[in-house]
Design a protein around this motif. Structure first.
Motif, PDB file in Angstrom:
ATOM      1  N   MET A 182       0.829  -1.203   0.000  1.00 30.14           N
ATOM      2  CA  MET A 182       0.000   0.000   0.000  1.00 30.14           C
ATOM      3  C   MET A 182       0.868   1.259   0.000  1.00 30.14           C
ATOM      4  O   MET A 182       0.563   2.235  -0.701  1.00 30.14           O
ATOM      5  CB  MET A 182      -0.928   0.004   1.217  1.00 30.14           C
ATOM      6  CG  MET A 182      -1.871   1.199   1.270  1.00 30.14           C
ATOM      7  SD  MET A 182      -3.040   1.270  -0.129  1.00 30.14           S
ATOM      8  CE  MET A 182      -4.170  -0.070   0.330  1.00 30.14           C
ATOM      9  N   GLU A 183       1.940   1.232   0.748  1.00 29.43           N
ATOM     10  CA  GLU A 183       2.835   2.396   0.792  1.00 29.43           C
ATOM     11  C   GLU A 183       3.417   2.687  -0.584  1.00 29.43           C
ATOM     12  O   GLU A 183       3.488   3.845  -1.017  1.00 29.43           O
ATOM     13  CB  GLU A 183       3.968   2.156   1.801  1.00 29.43           C
ATOM     14  CG  GLU A 183       4.904   3.341   1.953  1.00 29.43           C
ATOM     15  CD  GLU A 183       6.011   3.101   2.966  1.00 29.43           C
ATOM     16  OE1 GLU A 183       7.000   3.867   2.953  1.00 29.43           O
ATOM     17  OE2 GLU A 183       5.900   2.142   3.766  1.00 29.43           O
ATOM     18  N   ASP A 184       3.809   1.624  -1.293  1.00 30.81           N
ATOM     19  CA  ASP A 184       4.332   1.818  -2.646  1.00 30.81           C
ATOM     20  C   ASP A 184       3.255   2.367  -3.567  1.00 30.81           C
ATOM     21  O   ASP A 184       3.506   3.275  -4.362  1.00 30.81           O
ATOM     22  CB  ASP A 184       4.867   0.499  -3.203  1.00 30.81           C
ATOM     23  CG  ASP A 184       5.280   0.620  -4.665  1.00 30.81           C
ATOM     24  OD1 ASP A 184       6.324   1.240  -4.932  1.00 30.81           O
ATOM     25  OD2 ASP A 184       4.529   0.154  -5.536  1.00 30.81           O
ATOM     26  N   TYR A 185       2.048   1.828  -3.465  1.00 30.69           N
ATOM     27  CA  TYR A 185       0.925   2.263  -4.302  1.00 30.69           C
ATOM     28  C   TYR A 185       0.663   3.762  -4.140  1.00 30.69           C
ATOM     29  O   TYR A 185       0.454   4.482  -5.121  1.00 30.69           O
ATOM     30  CB  TYR A 185      -0.310   1.451  -3.914  1.00 30.69           C
ATOM     31  CG  TYR A 185      -1.610   1.935  -4.518  1.00 30.69           C
ATOM     32  CD1 TYR A 185      -1.893   1.738  -5.866  1.00 30.69           C
ATOM     33  CD2 TYR A 185      -2.569   2.572  -3.728  1.00 30.69           C
ATOM     34  CE1 TYR A 185      -3.096   2.173  -6.416  1.00 30.69           C
ATOM     35  CE2 TYR A 185      -3.773   3.007  -4.267  1.00 30.69           C
ATOM     36  CZ  TYR A 185      -4.031   2.811  -5.609  1.00 30.69           C
ATOM     37  OH  TYR A 185      -5.207   3.249  -6.149  1.00 30.69           O
ATOM     38  N   LEU A 186       0.701   4.252  -2.912  1.00 33.90           N
ATOM     39  CA  LEU A 186       0.366   5.648  -2.634  1.00 33.90           C
ATOM     40  C   LEU A 186       1.476   6.630  -3.023  1.00 33.90           C
ATOM     41  O   LEU A 186       1.245   7.836  -3.068  1.00 33.90           O
ATOM     42  CB  LEU A 186       0.034   5.812  -1.145  1.00 33.90           C
ATOM     43  CG  LEU A 186      -1.237   5.101  -0.672  1.00 33.90           C
ATOM     44  CD1 LEU A 186      -1.391   5.217   0.841  1.00 33.90           C
ATOM     45  CD2 LEU A 186      -2.476   5.659  -1.374  1.00 33.90           C
ATOM     46  N   LYS A 187       2.670   6.125  -3.328  1.00 32.76           N
ATOM     47  CA  LYS A 187       3.768   7.014  -3.749  1.00 32.76           C
ATOM     48  C   LYS A 187       3.446   7.752  -5.040  1.00 32.76           C
ATOM     49  O   LYS A 187       4.022   8.805  -5.322  1.00 32.76           O
ATOM     50  CB  LYS A 187       5.059   6.209  -3.929  1.00 32.76           C
ATOM     51  CG  LYS A 187       5.717   5.786  -2.628  1.00 32.76           C
ATOM     52  CD  LYS A 187       6.957   4.938  -2.894  1.00 32.76           C
ATOM     53  CE  LYS A 187       7.577   4.439  -1.608  1.00 32.76           C
ATOM     54  NZ  LYS A 187       8.743   3.549  -1.866  1.00 32.76           N
TER      55      LYS A 187
END
Length: 265
Positions: A182-187
């Motif tokens: 999720m953290e990567d997605y939101l970048k």
């Protein structure tokens, strides 16, 4: 690494013509392994790359394969630039009849006049449940898994939805945690800030209500609820994300392990 506005974005690839490109290398798995650098790249459109960008991708990242997830109409209107030594494949995640989903120029204009258009969570659910979408995702995943000698890059238009879902599935195949996926997605939102502000101002000037502005904005930003809609569907329909990969995408655990052995260190 540092972006031009000073924000830290791990894996950011500084391309002049694609502001949402990054290397997934360096991300850790739940088992403590690390994804190799210069193997897996996600991006937005490649139609505006400069010669410096192409040299960087060729010489530093040894780009071997490009997977374009856009519709044939999008490709026709804004084709990728050719990068030496890199093969190109168009694997559209959507059929062109899915109005409001892809980013064709005519569709963009239509969106401003449409009374109803798909909710973003519904689009993510569709990508998991629709037979055509599912087949195309499977094809793209296998192309990523079978890339040898160099890196593979996949992209859509904004590098958010189609690219974002494929990226998430690849990371789950490597056993990266849901939190880190999720953290990567939101970048993506780091790159989209300026574009979204321009869109918001234009819509406001055009007299759109705040509720519709926020709904249209969802086509250009990443939100947890979007990806969560896909993850929830995977779990509800198949029991778990791993079972979706195994039974929905028909990727065996043996193939998954072979991919991990190749990509992790």
């Amino acid at each position: 690494m540092k972006t031009r506005n000073g924000d830290d974005i791990m894996g950011k690839i500084h391309l002049e013509g694609a502001d949402n490109a990054r290397d997934l290398g360096g991300l850790k798995t739940t088992e403590g392994a690390v994804i190799r650098e210069k193997k897996l790249i996600r991006s937005n459109r490649l139609s505006k790359l400069t010669q410096n960008d192409m040299n960087l991708l060729s010489n530093e990242y040894h780009l071997h394969k490009i997977l374009d997830l856009r519709t044939p109409m999008e490709v026709e209107q804004e084709a990728d630039l050719e990068i030496p030594e890199a093969s190109y494949m168009n694997i559209p995640f959507f059929m062109e009849s899915m109005v409001g989903v892809s980013r064709e120029k005519e569709t963009k204009k239509q969106m401003l006049h449409m009374q109803e258009f798909p909710d973003m969570p519904d689009i993510y659910i569709m990508m998991i449940q629709n037979k055509f979408c599912n087949q195309q995702i499977t094809k793209a995943v296998r192309e990523v898994m079978t890339t040898e000698n160099g890196s593979v890059l996949w992209h859509c238009t904004e590098g958010k939805d189609r690219c974002g879902l494929l990226s998430a599935i690849i990371l789950f195949l490597l056993d990266v945690s849901e939190e880190d996926v999720m953290e990567d997605y939101l970048k993506t939102n780091k790159a989209a800030i300026r574009r979204v502000e321009k869109i918001r101002k234009k819509l406001h000037v055009a007299g759109f209500h705040q509720e519709k502005i926020e709904k249209l904005e969802g086509y250009f930003v990443a939100k947890e609820e979007f990806l969560n809609a896909a993850l929830k569907t995977m779990k509800e329909d198949h029991g778990s994300i791993n079972q979706f990969i195994k039974n929905g995408l028909h990727i065996s655990m043996k193939e998954k392990q072979q991919f991990k052995d190749k990509i992790l260190e």
